[in-house]
Motif scaffolding. Structure first.
Motif, mmCIF file in Angstrom:
data_model
loop_
_atom_site.group_PDB
_atom_site.id
_atom_site.type_symbol
_atom_site.label_atom_id
_atom_site.label_comp_id
_atom_site.label_asym_id
_atom_site.label_seq_id
_atom_site.Cartn_x
_atom_site.Cartn_y
_atom_site.Cartn_z
ATOM 1 N N LEU A 166 0.842 -1.191 0.000
ATOM 2 C CA LEU A 166 0.000 0.000 0.000
ATOM 3 C C LEU A 166 0.870 1.230 0.000
ATOM 4 O O LEU A 166 1.959 1.226 0.584
ATOM 5 C CB LEU A 166 -0.935 0.001 1.205
ATOM 6 N N ALA A 167 0.396 2.266 -0.630
ATOM 7 C CA ALA A 167 1.220 3.451 -0.793
ATOM 8 C C ALA A 167 0.377 4.713 -0.805
ATOM 9 O O ALA A 167 -0.839 4.669 -1.048
ATOM 10 C CB ALA A 167 2.017 3.356 -2.093
ATOM 11 N N TRP A 168 1.037 5.803 -0.523
ATOM 12 C CA TRP A 168 0.474 7.135 -0.709
ATOM 13 C C TRP A 168 1.213 7.797 -1.876
ATOM 14 O O TRP A 168 2.452 7.780 -1.936
ATOM 15 C CB TRP A 168 0.658 7.987 0.540
ATOM 16 N N PHE A 169 0.426 8.367 -2.770
ATOM 17 C CA PHE A 169 0.955 9.166 -3.863
ATOM 18 C C PHE A 169 0.362 10.570 -3.739
ATOM 19 O O PHE A 169 -0.608 10.790 -3.026
ATOM 20 C CB PHE A 169 0.544 8.573 -5.218
ATOM 21 N N ARG A 170 0.948 11.491 -4.471
ATOM 22 C CA ARG A 170 0.384 12.832 -4.530
ATOM 23 C C ARG A 170 0.573 13.398 -5.927
ATOM 24 O O ARG A 170 1.497 12.999 -6.659
ATOM 25 C CB ARG A 170 1.013 13.748 -3.485
ATOM 26 N N GLN A 171 -0.314 14.294 -6.270
ATOM 27 C CA GLN A 171 -0.244 14.919 -7.582
ATOM 28 C C GLN A 171 -0.715 16.358 -7.478
ATOM 29 O O GLN A 171 -1.854 16.611 -7.087
ATOM 30 C CB GLN A 171 -1.083 14.156 -8.602
ATOM 31 N N ALA A 172 0.171 17.265 -7.836
ATOM 32 C CA ALA A 172 -0.149 18.685 -7.871
ATOM 33 C C ALA A 172 -0.562 19.059 -9.295
ATOM 34 O O ALA A 172 -0.170 18.373 -10.257
ATOM 35 C CB ALA A 172 1.055 19.499 -7.423
ATOM 36 N N PRO A 173 -1.319 20.136 -9.450
ATOM 37 C CA PRO A 173 -1.747 20.542 -10.803
ATOM 38 C C PRO A 173 -0.558 20.738 -11.731
ATOM 39 O O PRO A 173 0.429 21.388 -11.372
ATOM 40 C CB PRO A 173 -2.471 21.866 -10.542
ATOM 41 N N GLU A 207 3.359 15.433 -12.526
ATOM 42 C CA GLU A 207 3.113 14.003 -12.545
ATOM 43 C C GLU A 207 2.817 13.492 -11.133
ATOM 44 O O GLU A 207 3.249 14.084 -10.139
ATOM 45 C CB GLU A 207 4.330 13.269 -13.121
ATOM 46 N N ARG A 208 2.113 12.376 -11.106
ATOM 47 C CA ARG A 208 1.855 11.743 -9.821
ATOM 48 C C ARG A 208 3.165 11.178 -9.277
ATOM 49 O O ARG A 208 3.912 10.526 -10.007
ATOM 50 C CB ARG A 208 0.818 10.622 -9.992
ATOM 51 N N GLU A 209 3.432 11.422 -8.009
ATOM 52 C CA GLU A 209 4.673 10.955 -7.409
ATOM 53 C C GLU A 209 4.383 10.207 -6.115
ATOM 54 O O GLU A 209 3.430 10.515 -5.389
ATOM 55 C CB GLU A 209 5.624 12.133 -7.114
#
Length: 123
Positions: A32-39, A42-44
């Motif tokens: 399981l993981a957390w990703f983030r994506q700013a406007p 790319e999703r990181e």
């Protein structure tokens, strides 16, 4: 199904705790993981863990500030975020795949995604 929550507006230097409630999974060896994506970006990956234990991984940008953990009894993934800064502003997603992978930071490796929760760090 994955359901993320806990986002919000916080001042620089503050803390937030994200949660991801999971249903319909038999976790066993899941990653399981957390990703983030700013406007416009790319999703990181932010952090990942092996549900059965023994594997934890963090992006360099959050090491020492963020902690990923799980609550087995509640089938919930958490992300404790401390010392937040404006660069952490993003939409945060939780994700899952059946087995741990050395490519834990690659979003294409994950099969299941939550809907995202917004984190905004601003004064």
């Amino acid at each position: 199904q994955l359901q993320a929550s806990g986002g919000g507006l916080v001042q620089p230097g503050g803390s937030l705790r994200l949660s991801c409630a999971a249903s319909g999974f038999t976790f066993d060896d899941y990653a399981l993981a957390w990703f983030r994506q700013a406007p416009g970006k790319e999703r990181e990956v932010v952090a990942a863990l092996r549900w059965g234990g023994g594997r934890y991984a963090y992006a360099d940008s959050v090491k020492g500030r963020f902690t990923i953990s799980r609550d087995n009894a509640k089938s919930t993934l958490m992300l404790q975020m401390n010392s937040l800064n404006p660069e952490d502003t993003s939409l945060y997603y939780c994700a899952a795949r059946i087995r741990w992978t050395v490519n834990w930071g690659d979003p294409t490796e994950y099969d299941y995604w939550g809907q995202g929760t917004q984190v905004t760090v601003s004064s």
